[in-house]
Design a protein around this motif. Structure first.
Motif, PDB file in Angstrom:
ATOM      1  N   VAL A  79       0.377  -2.537  -8.257  1.00 31.61           N
ATOM      2  CA  VAL A  79      -0.697  -3.191  -7.507  1.00 31.61           C
ATOM      3  C   VAL A  79      -0.101  -4.119  -6.453  1.00 31.61           C
ATOM      4  O   VAL A  79      -0.581  -4.176  -5.315  1.00 31.61           O
ATOM      5  N   MET A  80       0.949  -4.831  -6.809  1.00 28.42           N
ATOM      6  CA  MET A  80       1.595  -5.739  -5.853  1.00 28.42           C
ATOM      7  C   MET A  80       2.163  -4.964  -4.670  1.00 28.42           C
ATOM      8  O   MET A  80       2.069  -5.407  -3.522  1.00 28.42           O
ATOM      9  N   PHE A  81       2.726  -3.793  -4.938  1.00 23.56           N
ATOM     10  CA  PHE A  81       3.263  -2.965  -3.866  1.00 23.56           C
ATOM     11  C   PHE A  81       2.152  -2.557  -2.892  1.00 23.56           C
ATOM     12  O   PHE A  81       2.290  -2.685  -1.675  1.00 23.56           O
ATOM     13  N   PHE A  82       1.042  -2.093  -3.439  1.00 23.27           N
ATOM     14  CA  PHE A  82      -0.055  -1.661  -2.569  1.00 23.27           C
ATOM     15  C   PHE A  82      -0.738  -2.849  -1.883  1.00 23.27           C
ATOM     16  O   PHE A  82      -1.202  -2.727  -0.751  1.00 23.27           O
ATOM     17  N   ALA A  83      -0.791  -3.989  -2.554  1.00 21.94           N
ATOM     18  CA  ALA A  83      -1.329  -5.195  -1.912  1.00 21.94           C
ATOM     19  C   ALA A  83      -0.418  -5.623  -0.757  1.00 21.94           C
ATOM     20  O   ALA A  83      -0.903  -6.067   0.290  1.00 21.94           O
ATOM     21  N   THR A  84       0.880  -5.467  -0.933  1.00 26.50           N
ATOM     22  CA  THR A  84       1.830  -5.774   0.139  1.00 26.50           C
ATOM     23  C   THR A  84       1.563  -4.885   1.354  1.00 26.50           C
ATOM     24  O   THR A  84       1.544  -5.367   2.493  1.00 26.50           O
ATOM     25  N   LEU A  85       1.347  -3.608   1.100  1.00 30.99           N
ATOM     26  CA  LEU A  85       1.046  -2.698   2.203  1.00 30.99           C
ATOM     27  C   LEU A  85      -0.269  -3.071   2.881  1.00 30.99           C
ATOM     28  O   LEU A  85      -0.391  -2.991   4.111  1.00 30.99           O
ATOM     29  N   ALA A  86      -1.262  -3.499   2.094  1.00 29.32           N
ATOM     30  CA  ALA A  86      -2.547  -3.907   2.672  1.00 29.32           C
ATOM     31  C   ALA A  86      -2.383  -5.137   3.560  1.00 29.32           C
ATOM     32  O   ALA A  86      -2.897  -5.183   4.677  1.00 29.32           O
ATOM     33  N   VAL A  87      -1.658  -6.140   3.053  1.00 25.34           N
ATOM     34  CA  VAL A  87      -1.428  -7.351   3.853  1.00 25.34           C
ATOM     35  C   VAL A  87      -0.605  -7.007   5.090  1.00 25.34           C
ATOM     36  O   VAL A  87      -0.878  -7.510   6.188  1.00 25.34           O
ATOM     37  N   PHE A  88       0.360  -6.134   4.943  1.00 23.02           N
ATOM     38  CA  PHE A  88       1.178  -5.707   6.085  1.00 23.02           C
ATOM     39  C   PHE A  88       0.297  -5.070   7.153  1.00 23.02           C
ATOM     40  O   PHE A  88       0.454  -5.345   8.345  1.00 23.02           O
ATOM     41  N   GLY A  89      -0.643  -4.241   6.742  1.00 22.66           N
ATOM     42  CA  GLY A  89      -1.509  -3.566   7.700  1.00 22.66           C
ATOM     43  C   GLY A  89      -2.585  -4.468   8.286  1.00 22.66           C
ATOM     44  O   GLY A  89      -2.917  -4.358   9.469  1.00 22.66           O
ATOM     45  N   LEU A  90      -3.130  -5.368   7.475  1.00 19.80           N
ATOM     46  CA  LEU A  90      -4.255  -6.189   7.920  1.00 19.80           C
ATOM     47  C   LEU A  90      -3.854  -7.483   8.618  1.00 19.80           C
ATOM     48  O   LEU A  90      -4.598  -7.993   9.442  1.00 19.80           O
ATOM     49  N   ARG A  91      -2.715  -8.036   8.251  1.00 16.89           N
ATOM     50  CA  ARG A  91      -2.358  -9.369   8.755  1.00 16.89           C
ATOM     51  C   ARG A  91      -0.990  -9.407   9.427  1.00 16.89           C
ATOM     52  O   ARG A  91      -0.306 -10.427   9.388  1.00 16.89           O
ATOM     53  N   ARG A  92      -0.617  -8.323  10.025  1.00 12.60           N
ATOM     54  CA  ARG A  92       0.699  -8.238  10.660  1.00 12.60           C
ATOM     55  C   ARG A  92       0.858  -9.273  11.772  1.00 12.60           C
ATOM     56  O   ARG A  92       1.940  -9.796  11.988  1.00 12.60           O
ATOM     57  N   GLY A  93      -0.216  -9.600  12.449  1.00 14.63           N
ATOM     58  CA  GLY A  93      -0.136 -10.575  13.530  1.00 14.63           C
ATOM     59  C   GLY A  93      -0.013 -12.005  13.032  1.00 14.63           C
ATOM     60  O   GLY A  93       0.497 -12.874  13.742  1.00 14.63           O
ATOM     61  N   GLU A  94      -0.467 -12.270  11.813  1.00 15.54           N
ATOM     62  CA  GLU A  94      -0.442 -13.635  11.274  1.00 15.54           C
ATOM     63  C   GLU A  94       0.906 -14.003  10.657  1.00 15.54           C
ATOM     64  O   GLU A  94       1.288 -15.171  10.643  1.00 15.54           O
ATOM     65  N   PHE A  95       1.582 -13.024  10.086  1.00 18.70           N
ATOM     66  CA  PHE A  95       2.862 -13.263   9.404  1.00 18.70           C
ATOM     67  C   PHE A  95       3.879 -12.257   9.935  1.00 18.70           C
ATOM     68  O   PHE A  95       3.536 -11.126  10.246  1.00 18.70           O
ATOM     69  N   PRO A  96       5.146 -12.641   9.991  1.00 16.35           N
ATOM     70  CA  PRO A  96       6.173 -11.674  10.409  1.00 16.35           C
ATOM     71  C   PRO A  96       6.229 -10.505   9.408  1.00 16.35           C
ATOM     72  O   PRO A  96       6.226 -10.729   8.187  1.00 16.35           O
ATOM     73  N   PRO A  97       6.281  -9.285   9.906  1.00 22.72           N
ATOM     74  CA  PRO A  97       6.312  -8.121   9.009  1.00 22.72           C
ATOM     75  C   PRO A  97       7.447  -8.158   7.998  1.00 22.72           C
ATOM     76  O   PRO A  97       7.273  -7.769   6.844  1.00 22.72           O
ATOM     77  N   ALA A  98       8.609  -8.645   8.397  1.00 20.94           N
ATOM     78  CA  ALA A  98       9.745  -8.699   7.468  1.00 20.94           C
ATOM     79  C   ALA A  98       9.462  -9.650   6.319  1.00 20.94           C
ATOM     80  O   ALA A  98       9.867  -9.393   5.177  1.00 20.94           O
ATOM     81  N   VAL A  99       8.749 -10.733   6.584  1.00 19.71           N
ATOM     82  CA  VAL A  99       8.413 -11.693   5.532  1.00 19.71           C
ATOM     83  C   VAL A  99       7.405 -11.064   4.561  1.00 19.71           C
ATOM     84  O   VAL A  99       7.546 -11.169   3.343  1.00 19.71           O
ATOM     85  N   ILE A 100       6.386 -10.407   5.111  1.00 18.57           N
ATOM     86  CA  ILE A 100       5.370  -9.770   4.261  1.00 18.57           C
ATOM     87  C   ILE A 100       6.028  -8.757   3.333  1.00 18.57           C
ATOM     88  O   ILE A 100       5.837  -8.796   2.115  1.00 18.57           O
ATOM     89  N   LEU A 101       6.804  -7.846   3.918  1.00 23.30           N
ATOM     90  CA  LEU A 101       7.440  -6.800   3.112  1.00 23.30           C
ATOM     91  C   LEU A 101       8.481  -7.378   2.163  1.00 23.30           C
ATOM     92  O   LEU A 101       8.580  -6.960   0.999  1.00 23.30           O
ATOM     93  N   GLY A 102       9.263  -8.336   2.637  1.00 27.03           N
ATOM     94  CA  GLY A 102      10.306  -8.927   1.791  1.00 27.03           C
ATOM     95  C   GLY A 102       9.744  -9.631   0.579  1.00 27.03           C
ATOM     96  O   GLY A 102      10.196  -9.408  -0.552  1.00 27.03           O
ATOM     97  N   VAL A 103       8.738 -10.481   0.790  1.00 31.72           N
ATOM     98  CA  VAL A 103       8.145 -11.225  -0.327  1.00 31.72           C
ATOM     99  C   VAL A 103       7.420 -10.278  -1.270  1.00 31.72           C
ATOM    100  O   VAL A 103       7.549 -10.369  -2.490  1.00 31.72           O
ATOM    101  N   GLY A 104       6.658  -9.337  -0.708  1.00 31.65           N
ATOM    102  CA  GLY A 104       5.899  -8.413  -1.548  1.00 31.65           C
ATOM    103  C   GLY A 104       6.787  -7.535  -2.405  1.00 31.65           C
ATOM    104  O   GLY A 104       6.560  -7.376  -3.609  1.00 31.65           O
ATOM    105  N   ILE A 105       7.812  -6.971  -1.806  1.00 35.30           N
ATOM    106  CA  ILE A 105       8.719  -6.102  -2.561  1.00 35.30           C
ATOM    107  C   ILE A 105       9.530  -6.918  -3.558  1.00 35.30           C
ATOM    108  O   ILE A 105       9.789  -6.466  -4.679  1.00 35.30           O
ATOM    109  N   ALA A 106       9.909  -8.136  -3.194  1.00 37.42           N
ATOM    110  CA  ALA A 106      10.630  -9.002  -4.134  1.00 37.42           C
ATOM    111  C   ALA A 106       9.759  -9.297  -5.362  1.00 37.42           C
ATOM    112  O   ALA A 106      10.258  -9.270  -6.493  1.00 37.42           O
ATOM    113  N   LEU A 107       8.467  -9.556  -5.144  1.00 40.57           N
ATOM    114  CA  LEU A 107       7.575  -9.785  -6.289  1.00 40.57           C
ATOM    115  C   LEU A 107       7.461  -8.537  -7.162  1.00 40.57           C
ATOM    116  O   LEU A 107       7.425  -8.636  -8.396  1.00 40.57           O
ATOM    117  N   CYS A 108       7.416  -7.370  -6.541  1.00 33.84           N
ATOM    118  CA  CYS A 108       7.385  -6.118  -7.312  1.00 33.84           C
ATOM    119  C   CYS A 108       8.629  -6.007  -8.195  1.00 33.84           C
ATOM    120  O   CYS A 108       8.529  -5.686  -9.387  1.00 33.84           O
TER     121      CYS A 108
END
Length: 148
Positions: free
Chosen positions: A37-66
Motif C-alpha cells: 500500500v505504501m508503494f502505491f501511495a508513493t506512486l499516487a503522491v508522485f503523480g498528484l503532487r509532483r509540483g509540490e515536492f521534489p520527485p526524488a524526495v517523494i520516491l526516496g521517502v516512499g520507497i524507504a518506508l516500504c
C-alpha cells in the motif's frame, strides 16, 4: 557440501519442531500488505503532487518506508519488534498529511495490526496450553503415544 544452519546442526531424530508464532505471522502479513500500500501511495503522491515536492524526495521517502516495513518483519520476534510495528502504524497514518486518503487507510491498517497482535497472542497461548496438555498425556500414557 552445503553449510548447515544452527537449527539443522542441533537437530536430532525425534525432536519436536519449534512452533512458529501466530502473532508474528499475522504481524508480518499486515506489515507486508502495508508495504505494498505504501508503494502505491508513493506512486499516487508522485503523480498528484509532483509540483509540490521534489520527485526524488517523494520516491526516496516512499520507497524507504516500504523497505523499512519489509525489514521490520525480521525483527518481530525481538522484544521491541512489536513496538516498531506500532510506530510504523503511526507513520502510515501520518502519511495522510500528503495524501488525505491515507488517514483512513492507515487507521484501518492500525486496526488490522491491533486485531492481528491480539488474536495472535491468544492463539499462541492456546497452542502452548494444548502442547503442554499433549506432553502431559503422552508422559502418562507412553504405551499409547506411539513414535514421534
Amino acid at each position: 557440501m552445503a553449510k548447515l544452519t544452527k537449527a539443522q546442526r542441533e537437530w536430532r531424530p525425534g525432536m519436536p519442531r519449534k512452533r512458529r508464532s501466530t502473532k508474528v505471522m499475522f504481524a508480518s502479513t499486515v506489515l507486508l500488505l502495508e508495504a505494498f500500500v505504501m508503494f502505491f501511495a508513493t506512486l499516487a503522491v508522485f503523480g498528484l503532487r509532483r509540483g509540490e515536492f521534489p520527485p526524488a524526495v517523494i520516491l526516496g521517502v516512499g520507497i524507504a518506508l516500504c523497505v523499512v516495513m519489509i525489514v521490520a518483519c525480521a525483527f518481530l520476534t525481538k522484544p521491541w519488534g512489536i513496538g516498531l510495528g506500532w510506530i510504523l502504524q503511526l507513520v502510515l497514518i501520518l502519511t495522510g498529511i500528503f495524501e488525505p486518503a491515507m488517514f483512513l487507510v492507515g487507521t484501518l491498517f492500525a486496526a488490522a495490526w491491533w486485531y492481528g497482535i491480539r488474536t495472535g497472542i491468544r492463539l499462541d497461548r492456546e497452542a502452548g496450553e494444548r502442547a503442554r496438555e499433549q506432553a502431559a498425556w503422552e508422559a502418562a500414557h507412553p504405551e499409547e503415544a506411539g513414535p514421534g
